[in-house]
Structure formats: structure tokens, C-alpha cells
Design an enzyme around this catalytic site. Sequence first.
Site, PDB file in Angstrom:
ATOM      1  N   ARG A  80       0.804  -1.223   0.000  1.00 29.72           N
ATOM      2  CA  ARG A  80       0.000   0.000   0.000  1.00 29.72           C
ATOM      3  C   ARG A  80       0.836   1.273   0.000  1.00 29.72           C
ATOM      4  O   ARG A  80       1.900   1.326   0.615  1.00 29.72           O
ATOM      5  CB  ARG A  80      -0.941  -0.011   1.207  1.00 29.72           C
ATOM      6  CG  ARG A  80      -2.008  -1.083   1.100  1.00 29.72           C
ATOM      7  CD  ARG A  80      -2.818  -1.215   2.388  1.00 29.72           C
ATOM      8  NE  ARG A  80      -3.941  -2.132   2.182  1.00 29.72           N
ATOM      9  CZ  ARG A  80      -3.868  -3.464   2.335  1.00 29.72           C
ATOM     10  NH1 ARG A  80      -2.710  -4.027   2.676  1.00 29.72           N
ATOM     11  NH2 ARG A  80      -4.926  -4.217   2.128  1.00 29.72           N
ATOM     12  N   HIS A 105      -0.941  -2.551  -4.482  1.00 29.36           N
ATOM     13  CA  HIS A 105      -0.338  -3.386  -5.535  1.00 29.36           C
ATOM     14  C   HIS A 105      -0.322  -2.694  -6.905  1.00 29.36           C
ATOM     15  O   HIS A 105      -0.545  -3.330  -7.942  1.00 29.36           O
ATOM     16  CB  HIS A 105      -1.051  -4.729  -5.631  1.00 29.36           C
ATOM     17  CG  HIS A 105      -0.925  -5.598  -4.422  1.00 29.36           C
ATOM     18  ND1 HIS A 105       0.173  -5.560  -3.585  1.00 29.36           N
ATOM     19  CD2 HIS A 105      -1.773  -6.535  -3.887  1.00 29.36           C
ATOM     20  CE1 HIS A 105       0.003  -6.443  -2.605  1.00 29.36           C
ATOM     21  NE2 HIS A 105      -1.152  -7.034  -2.758  1.00 29.36           N
ATOM     22  N   HIS A 177       3.397 -12.943  -4.645  1.00 25.27           N
ATOM     23  CA  HIS A 177       2.188 -13.008  -3.817  1.00 25.27           C
ATOM     24  C   HIS A 177       1.594 -14.428  -3.793  1.00 25.27           C
ATOM     25  O   HIS A 177       0.383 -14.596  -3.741  1.00 25.27           O
ATOM     26  CB  HIS A 177       1.152 -12.007  -4.345  1.00 25.27           C
ATOM     27  CG  HIS A 177       0.176 -11.523  -3.328  1.00 25.27           C
ATOM     28  ND1 HIS A 177      -0.765 -12.341  -2.742  1.00 25.27           N
ATOM     29  CD2 HIS A 177      -0.013 -10.298  -2.780  1.00 25.27           C
ATOM     30  CE1 HIS A 177      -1.502 -11.639  -1.902  1.00 25.27           C
ATOM     31  NE2 HIS A 177      -1.057 -10.392  -1.907  1.00 25.27           N
ATOM     32  N   ASP A 249      -2.229  -9.420   8.653  1.00 18.10           N
ATOM     33  CA  ASP A 249      -1.945  -8.809   7.358  1.00 18.10           C
ATOM     34  C   ASP A 249      -1.064  -7.591   7.630  1.00 18.10           C
ATOM     35  O   ASP A 249      -1.473  -6.449   7.446  1.00 18.10           O
ATOM     36  CB  ASP A 249      -3.224  -8.413   6.629  1.00 18.10           C
ATOM     37  CG  ASP A 249      -2.973  -7.962   5.191  1.00 18.10           C
ATOM     38  OD1 ASP A 249      -1.831  -8.115   4.717  1.00 18.10           O
ATOM     39  OD2 ASP A 249      -3.916  -7.451   4.543  1.00 18.10           O
ATOM     40  N   GLU A 313       5.246 -12.289   1.844  1.00 19.12           N
ATOM     41  CA  GLU A 313       5.611 -11.400   0.747  1.00 19.12           C
ATOM     42  C   GLU A 313       6.807 -10.549   1.177  1.00 19.12           C
ATOM     43  O   GLU A 313       6.660  -9.588   1.923  1.00 19.12           O
ATOM     44  CB  GLU A 313       4.433 -10.502   0.383  1.00 19.12           C
ATOM     45  CG  GLU A 313       3.141 -11.247   0.082  1.00 19.12           C
ATOM     46  CD  GLU A 313       1.928 -10.342   0.232  1.00 19.12           C
ATOM     47  OE1 GLU A 313       1.869  -9.294  -0.448  1.00 19.12           O
ATOM     48  OE2 GLU A 313       1.031 -10.667   1.038  1.00 19.12           O
TER      49      GLU A 313
END
Length: 346
Positions: A80, A105, A177, A249, A313
Site C-alpha cells: 500500500r 499493488h 504473492h 496482514d 511477501e
Amino acid sequence: MAIKKEFFGTKEGKELSKFWIENNNGIKACVTDMGANLLNLIVPDKNGQEADVVLGYATFEDYVVNDSFLGATVGPNANRIAGASFEIDGEKYQLVANDGANNLHSDKQIGYHVRIWNVAKVGDNYVTFSLEDADGCMGFPGNKKISVTYTLTEDNRLEIHYQGSSDKKTILNMTNHTYFNLAGHASGDILDHVLEMKASNYTPIVKGAIPTGEIAPVAGTPFDFTSPKRIGDDIDADEEQLKLVGGYDHNWVIDDADGSVQEIATVTEPVSGRVMKVYTDLPGVQFYASNSMNIVGAKEGAHYKNRAALCLETQYYPDTANKPQFPSAVFGPDRPYDTVTIYKFV
């Protein structure tokens, strides 16, 4: 080893392919010039039983869209950027706001994960994909030349090597990803997987999953994976940081990151006995537990539900473009982009 090439589909009048790489231990990786994505990763368990341990779609057409970024090469910027904008040397660059007011992304319609890549080179155990990206595309400055090389080694490493150059200063912060489930892509949730990360700190977020800019210790919090811990143990803890995104996350800050390739994480699936180690030269890793996933009719007819997989990631921290205290992802004529991430099965 030899690589097997297969027809995958046609986009914009161009025939695209799948490339199967196999080593002598029964590990098979399948990659494609449709987005430079990883489609399959077949790994034997402790008894020699094979399973595909990465989530994927059923059809080529699904990868043309790839809303969930399954197996995706994300670029030019992963994660982001707050306000969908950033500045370099006083000049402001505006991106598409595709995640509320923020950018996620880069671009869901024309990001690298859905672009046609060139097949630059095919060796005995590797495939190199290349891409040229024009100045201003998706809002990012610089004429960029990018390559991604997938290599499968005899010691069970899937190595991903990213290289990039730009004729202007720009943001380059790519990632892979892939969604992993070491019990098999269609086996249910990953709550019994055990995770360990070499990360004593993480970057807390505000609503919208943008980092506050703080580097916070994980000790005494649900974010502590400095010793092996079952993912399901704390994922639903009464913790505001978890509630903001429905689970894990977040970006973890890798200890002693100095630009050299080091082991940063280990994932163990206790029933199959599969163990995956992650290595990178990057300073951060986003652990995403596929919160709120719901993909019907995936490959082999699978239905991927909430927490069906985990992503690790590797990256520069989210919103580093707007956080000068974070490691810089600004690359250009005087700073080429060159980074490696490895997923190794032991």
C-alpha cells in the site's frame, strides 16, 4: 533437468505458455509469461506423496484478471501507498486509488501481474521473464526494464531473482504473492501451520492498513513469532491491530537486515511433515493469512475459504514511499534494483 513448455492461452493475439521445471527430488514448479506468475508448486510430503502447495485458478482467463493476486509477480510496487500518491525530489506522483483512498499493488488492471512478459531466456532449471514499462505508466516515473528469473535447484530451492533499471528515480518494490498451504492447496485452512520469523518488530497500522511509521516490538503481543507458534493460536485475539484487517496482514521487520540473503522464516505443516524456509535480502515481509478469502471453482474444483493459505511477501515496508524513516525503495539511474527471495523445502 529439462523444462517442459505447454500452451497456456491467448491474450491480445499472443500465445502464452506454461513452463514446468522439475528437479530430481520430485519438486515441480510451473511458471508462466502471463504475469510472470507461479501457477503450481508440487512438493512430496514425508511419505513421498505429492501435493500442489500453492493456490491457483482453474483457467487462463482467471489469471488474465487475477483479482486475488494468486501466485502473482506484483509490481512495480507491492502493498500500500497512502493517499495513492508520493513525492520524489519534490515532485508529486498520483496513482490510482484502488483500496479506499490508498493504492494497493500498483494497479489491479494493468499491474505487472496481468501483463504479457517476454520469455527472455530458458535454461535447464530456470526461466527468465522480462518486461519494459513506460515512463508514467500507472503513475510511476521512469522508463523501466524489469526481469524476473525463477530457478529450481537440486537442493529444493525455488529462487526468485528480480532485476530492474529506470532512467528516472522511481519506486520499485516488487514481491511474489503466492498463497501457500503446505498440506495441499485444497486442504482447508492454515491455522495448524507453525510459523517462525526472524523478526523482533513489526509495523503497526491504522485503518486502511497503512503503517503508522512506528517500529514496534512483537514481544508480549500476538505478533510474536520469534519462536515457532501455531498460526491459529492468536489470530483471533482481542487485539485492535488484528481487528483492523481481520487477522494477520502486517509487515514484520526482519532482524539484522543488511542487504545480504538470510533465512527469515520457517513454516511447518505437522501432518504432511512439509517444511518451507524463506530467505531474502529485503528488510521486510508481509505475513498475510488470506483473511476473508472466498474463491469458488479454483484449480481442481477447489473452493478456497477464509484463511485457506498464507503469504510471506518479502518487501520494502508498506508506504515506504511516504515514510522517510523506513528503508528506501527509490531506485533509478544510480541505484539499480536487484533482489532475491527463496522458498526452500527441507
